[in-house]
Design an enzyme around this catalytic site. Structure first.
Site, PDB file in Angstrom:
ATOM      1  N   GLU A  10       8.211   4.901  -3.390  1.00 26.29           N
ATOM      2  CA  GLU A  10       8.380   5.042  -1.930  1.00 26.29           C
ATOM      3  C   GLU A  10       9.809   4.730  -1.502  1.00 26.29           C
ATOM      4  O   GLU A  10      10.585   4.139  -2.245  1.00 26.29           O
ATOM      5  CB  GLU A  10       7.433   4.071  -1.197  1.00 26.29           C
ATOM      6  N   ARG A  93       0.203  -5.616   5.077  1.00 26.85           N
ATOM      7  CA  ARG A  93       1.505  -5.664   4.397  1.00 26.85           C
ATOM      8  C   ARG A  93       2.454  -4.703   5.091  1.00 26.85           C
ATOM      9  O   ARG A  93       2.040  -3.775   5.787  1.00 26.85           O
ATOM     10  CB  ARG A  93       1.371  -5.288   2.921  1.00 26.85           C
ATOM     11  N   GLU A 113      -6.544  -1.527   1.935  1.00 31.81           N
ATOM     12  CA  GLU A 113      -7.980  -1.309   1.757  1.00 31.81           C
ATOM     13  C   GLU A 113      -8.610  -2.580   1.187  1.00 31.81           C
ATOM     14  O   GLU A 113      -8.051  -3.198   0.276  1.00 31.81           O
ATOM     15  CB  GLU A 113      -8.222  -0.131   0.812  1.00 31.81           C
ATOM     16  N   ASP A 196       3.492  11.159   5.195  1.00 26.66           N
ATOM     17  CA  ASP A 196       3.913   9.882   4.623  1.00 26.66           C
ATOM     18  C   ASP A 196       5.364   9.623   5.045  1.00 26.66           C
ATOM     19  O   ASP A 196       5.653   9.493   6.219  1.00 26.66           O
ATOM     20  CB  ASP A 196       3.710   9.922   3.105  1.00 26.66           C
TER      21      ASP A 196
END
Length: 291
Positions: A10, A93, A113, A196
């Site tokens: 990322e 987070r 999750e 994203d």
């Protein structure tokens, strides 16, 4: 270009002073740096999931990890906490982040999750870390605060909340760093899956990575229309940035977490980093955190 696979690659950032691509592997809790000259990947392990990394004016990096902002000194590998947030939300987070045109670091949070496919909704927020280390909350009740960037005239802030499957545009006050007046800019088509990471090019168009959609799409903020699609050889495409000596190359991160064994067997390049050339458009240099 980077064969070393990331669980959740990322936040790619081109660092001109090092002639390198900096990025994070969120789930491996690592900040990484790849040199196209040596083809070597160096990494620093940190003690929590790290959602984003950005360049610091004085060297090293500002990072958002766990629910805190911190500085990373690359040479000593020392992480220095600036501020803890959201300590009342143990499942949250930090996720994506980027520095604005005045050297402020914007980064947002999300709920992890608690079981596959189970996530408490609207637990995330978007924050701005100022150069004096003060923080303001810009947005609340987000699901997955994600891709972000600013228009070339610094009047608009673009932001993605992934589970809204959309890109929104906000008015942006470059003097104060405040954002306001959200408007829907683009809602993803079914086959594009979920938005994203995101970056802007030198023509003011947005590039959005489509996780599970295996592509990046180019959107015109003036018309709200998709104008280009670039497909990639693996589905979990996470983010993108421009880099290289004249910012004419696009670097795209991906992930292999979330793919089952049968899919991984069919997707040997999941988690690698790709370079797209020949787009005919350049990017712009990253901003530095001003402290």
């Amino acid at each position: 270009v980077v064969k070393e696979k990331n669980r959740m690659g990322e936040c790619p950032v081109w660092e001109e002073r090092e002639n390198a691509l900096v990025y994070v592997d969120i789930n491996s809790q690592k900040v990484c740096r790849w040199s196209p000259l040596t083809n070597e990947v160096q990494s620093v392990s940190v003690d929590a999931r790290v959602g984003s990394v950005a360049l610091r004016q004085c060297g090293g990096y500002v990072i958002a990890l766990g629910t805190r902002f911190a500085f990373l000194d690359w040479d000593t590998q020392v992480v220095t906490t600036i501020l803890e947030l959201e300590q009342d939300k143990p499942h949250n987070r930090f996720n994506d982040g980027k520095v604005d045109p005045k050297g402020r670091f914007f980064a947002g949070t999300m709920a992890e999750e608690t079981a596959p496919g189970v996530r408490v909704r609207q637990q995330g927020a978007l924050y701005t870390l100022f150069p004096d280390h003060s923080v303001i909350k810009q947005l609340d009740h987000l699901d997955i605060s994600n891709g972000l960037d600013w228009s070339l005239d610094h009047r608009t802030f673009f932001h993605i909340d992934s589970l809204a499957y959309a890109v929104h545009a906000f008015s942006y006050d470059v003097r104060t760093g405040n954002i306001a007046c959200p408007k829907l800019l683009y809602h993803l088509e079914k086959e594009e899956k979920m938005p994203d990471g995101m970056c802007i090019d030198a023509e003011g168009k947005l590039w959005v990575a489509c996780i599970d959609g295996g592509r990046v799409i180019r959107i015109d903020p003036e018309t709200g229309k998709r104008i280009q699609t670039v497909r990639l050889p693996t589905p979990r495409i996470t983010s993108c940035c421009f880099g290289g000596k004249d910012y004419s190359e696009m670097y795209v991160t991906s992930a292999y977490d979330g793919l089952d064994e049968a899919t991984l067997a069919k997707e040997p390049q999941a988690g690698e980093i790709f370079k797209i050339t020949g787009l005919g458009v350049k990017g712009i240099p990253q901003n530095f955190y001003a402290a």
